[in-house]
Scaffold this motif. Structure first.
Motif, PDB file in Angstrom:
ATOM      1  N   ASN A  94      11.039   9.046  -2.179  1.00 49.98           N
ATOM      2  CA  ASN A  94      11.230   7.721  -1.596  1.00 49.98           C
ATOM      3  C   ASN A  94       9.925   6.924  -1.563  1.00 49.98           C
ATOM      4  N   PHE A  95       9.007   7.241  -2.475  1.00 46.89           N
ATOM      5  CA  PHE A  95       7.771   6.481  -2.604  1.00 46.89           C
ATOM      6  C   PHE A  95       8.039   5.287  -3.527  1.00 46.89           C
ATOM      7  N   HIS A  96       7.881   4.067  -3.000  1.00 41.38           N
ATOM      8  CA  HIS A  96       8.275   2.859  -3.717  1.00 41.38           C
ATOM      9  C   HIS A  96       7.052   2.007  -4.044  1.00 41.38           C
ATOM     10  N   SER A  97       6.708   1.938  -5.309  1.00 39.20           N
ATOM     11  CA  SER A  97       5.563   1.165  -5.771  1.00 39.20           C
ATOM     12  C   SER A  97       5.992   0.335  -6.975  1.00 39.20           C
ATOM     13  N   PHE A  98       6.029  -0.989  -6.835  1.00 39.56           N
ATOM     14  CA  PHE A  98       6.496  -1.868  -7.911  1.00 39.56           C
ATOM     15  C   PHE A  98       5.432  -2.111  -8.971  1.00 39.56           C
ATOM     16  N   TYR A  99       4.167  -2.041  -8.591  1.00 37.36           N
ATOM     17  CA  TYR A  99       3.083  -2.302  -9.540  1.00 37.36           C
ATOM     18  C   TYR A  99       2.193  -1.080  -9.743  1.00 37.36           C
ATOM     19  N   GLY A 100       2.689   0.080  -9.331  1.00 39.88           N
ATOM     20  CA  GLY A 100       1.945   1.312  -9.530  1.00 39.88           C
ATOM     21  C   GLY A 100       2.059   1.824 -10.951  1.00 39.88           C
TER      22      GLY A 100
END
Length: 699
Positions: free
Chosen positions: A451-457
């Protein structure tokens, strides 16, 4: 005095009649060799165009070896920790380098390393600016206009007349013509300024002005303006830009690589800060403004962005019968050829506010923190699937991280840990070390919650995003004697939760080895072998016992390469690719043989390829990098049986104008149609041409 004697001896030995202040002529990049060594192993979900674009920006904005710190030197991915240390020690003892030829006097630097970095480095100080800014902008020599046209000449089904099915439904077709048009304007000076815009229309898209569908001539328009070193402002950016800090868990844009034949330095991300966005991909960038302010050892960065995004929305009714529109899915293809694709264009907006703080404690230690808040104009509720139950849903997300880099002798330690709004954590910890002048190693551990949410990772990961993954990577490079080099890596990873095409947790691994031999500057040979074991769902046979079953897919591929420069103007490359895929004891094989030839003259260059390929199916496909016209990228996949050939011509019409033309064709012997759906071509061959003109305005 001793240093001057060394430099003189080097120059005399080379027979070079330059003064100490003159520079080595900047060569063109051997893109094929560089890309295949640095880029990740070809896969369908890797964003090669964006990586390629930033690589070219590094070439156009070379690093000043007399000014660059450890972070900037490592960001090239071309130097080992011991080589970087040797350069910094040499600078501290003898002062600035007087000539790039002086690199030969630095311990740890051999001729191969020097030749590899020369296209990306300089000794000129781009920060010495005596003329007013607007005059520098107007007179900059690196001001150019690029126009490119591409087209597949066989007719695809999408460009044929519409027909009516048995149910009376009229079939969909592309609304535009089959021409792919691209235009770019750019003016830039290294570490001073960069300004430009990009226009793009894909094949099948209409060239039209239609406000309701948000189409204005070209389908995509991007622009940027950046200034560097304006007083204490390190960077000022307007328009489209990207950001890179830490290990890419929050801001992961830029020249970020993964698992390739360069097995040691490429695992680490670099905090290069704000970058102009110049690619034609229609997602993954910020649009707005950003600035980085320097105060002593501190750097403060802030950004704000508002950018339209493509996607599909659905209408929901709440208990009060109020209409609510929610985002159902994103469209990241950037294609708007049919009414259905056009209906996804700019359907919602994405707002971002972010910060980054860095502190350089000393020459060895740097640490920092990042924060990014993202909000959508509508709530995002993805279609439920078994594997996406922990994916992001909602209207806003925020995340922050802490990161560090520490250099101790020949060891470089780095890491970052981030937390998203959901409570999911992402962490990376690694090291790169030179154990001796012949041995370099790297290790990296990563843990990304489901559930780790990173859009620009864009952190180091097996998947295309840092989510639902844990793994450990080991890299090795050995140079036992001058002409030999051995590279290898082993990566063990697992997915604690389900993922696309795999409906159970899994343990997987991958490894690669490459042996290189270069007896002379004109001859290079290498042999590479790669193997991976990954799980995948089996096809559903409509039987109770077959639903959601998985099997291990074992892929092996090998590559033999021979490069030989026959003369100054003539170069040949011979290659053999081999692949084998094993699924439930069934083996599928693939083979591809390639012959390249390149002929260079003063004003023109010709490159040609002829290749034969034979694979049992799509699973055993082979990816092969191809030369293309300027700043155009291609790593196509080949499956089935057939031949591939292309011819590229480059010609300097004048000092200002250079012309590029490419003709390529694939002919199959095992089919009478190519592709499917609206991309289907009736026949067994596909031909494509590309025409590009580059015009320098101030030369």
């Amino acid at each position: 005095m001793g240093r001057l004697i060394v430099i003189v001896l080097i120059l005399v030995f080379l027979g070079i009649q330059y003064s100490f202040s003159q520079q080595v002529p900047k060569p063109e990049i051997d893109l094929e060799s560089l890309i295949e060594r640095l880029f990740p192993i070809p896969e369908e979900d890797v964003d090669y165009e964006r990586i390629y674009e930033v690589l070219l920006q590094l070439y156009l904005n070379p690093i000043n070896l007399n000014k660059a710190n450890y972070e900037a030197l490592q960001a090239m991915y071309l130097l080992t920790p011991s080589q970087i240390d040797a350069l910094l020690i040499y600078r501290s003892q003898f002062g600035d380098l007087l000539s790039l030829y002086e690199l030969q006097a630095i311990p740890e630097f051999d001729s191969e390393t020097i030749n590899r970095i020369i296209p990306f480095v300089t000794l000129e100080d781009g920060e010495k600016r005596t003329e007013p800014f607007w005059k520098r902008l107007r007179n900059e020599e690196q001001t150019y206009l690029i126009v490119r046209h591409r087209r597949v000449w066989e007719k695809r089904k999408g460009f044929s007349p519409t027909d009516t099915s048995s149910t009376g439904r009229i079939s969909s077709r592309y609304l535009g013509d089959p021409n792919d048009l691209y235009l770019r304007f750019r003016t830039q000076h290294s570490r001073d300024f960069s300004f430009g815009f990009t226009l793009d229309k894909d094949a099948g898209e209409q060239f039209t002005w239609d406000h309701p569908s948000r189409r204005y001539g070209f389908n995509f328009f991007s622009f940027h303006f950046q200034r560097y070193q304006v007083g204490k402002w390190k960077t000022l950016a307007l328009g489209d830009f990207q950001a890179s800090f830490g290990q890419g868990l929050v801001f992961g844009a830029g020249y970020t690589l993964g698992k390739g034949a360069e097995t040691v330095p490429t695992i680490r991300r670099s905090s290069v800060g704000i970058l102009p966005y110049t690619a034609s991909l229609e997602w993954g960038f910020f649009r707005g403004g950003a600035a980085t302010y320097q105060h002593k050892n501190w750097e403060f960065t802030a950004l704000a962005s508002s950018v339209p995004r493509d996607g599909r929305s659905i209408e929901l009714m709440d208990s009060l019968e109020t209409e609510n529109f929610t985002i159902n899915s994103f469209n990241q293809s950037g294609l708007h050829r049919t009414p259905s694709e056009i209906s996804t264009k700019n359907q919602f907006r994405e707002y971002n506010i972010g910060t980054a703080i860095q502190f350089q404690a000393n020459s060895k230690l740097r640490f920092g923190s990042t924060f990014l808040y993202t909000q959508f104009s509508q709530e995002w509720i993805p279609t439920k699937r078994l594997y996406n139950q922990f994916e992001f849903q909602g209207q806003s997300n925020h995340m922050g991280s802490l990161y560090f880099n520490y250099n101790w002798k020949n060891f470089l330690f780095f890491g970052e840990s981030a937390l998203s709004k959901s409570g999911g954590n992402g962490s990376v910890l690694g090291l790169i070390a030179s154990l001796s002048s012949q041995v370099d190693i790297s290790m990296l551990w990563r843990n990304y919650d489901k559930n780790f949410h990173s859009f620009y990772g864009n952190a180091f990961a097996e998947s295309s995003r840092p989510i639902n993954e844990r793994g450990i990577y080991f890299g090795l490079e050995i140079r036992p004697i001058k002409k030999w080099k051995f590279n290898a890596y082993y990566d063990f990873f697992r997915f604690p939760w389900l993922k696309y095409r795999l409906y159970n947790p899994s343990f997987e691994n991958e490894w690669l080895s490459r042996l290189s031999f270069q007896p002379s500057k004109s001859l290079q040979v290498f042999l590479q072998y790669r193997q991976e074991q990954k799980d995948r769902n089996l096809p559903d046979l409509n039987e109770p016992q077959s639903t959601y079953q998985s099997a291990t897919v074992r892929r092996q591929n090998g590559l033999f390469n021979l490069d030989y420069r026959i003369s100054k103007n003539l170069f040949i490359r011979s290659r053999v690719w081999w692949s084998q895929v094993t699924i439930q004891s069934q083996k599928r094989n693939g083979l591809m043989v390639v012959q390249d030839i390149r002929l260079d003259q003063n004003r023109w260059k010709i490159t040609a390829r002829y290749a034969l390929f034979d694979t049992d199916d799509y699973d055993s496909r082979i990816y092969a990098f191809e030369n293309h016209v300027l700043w155009t990228f291609s790593i196509p996949a080949f499956s089935g049986q057939g031949q591939r050939y292309y011819l590229i011509g480059e010609y300097d019409v004048s000092r200002k104008l250079r012309l590029y033309f490419r003709w390529a064709r694939t002919t199959y012997i095992d089919r009478e149609k190519i592709s499917s759906g609206l991309q289907e071509i009736k026949g067994n061959r596909q031909s494509e041409t590309t025409l590009l003109l580059r015009y320098y305005l101030n030369r």
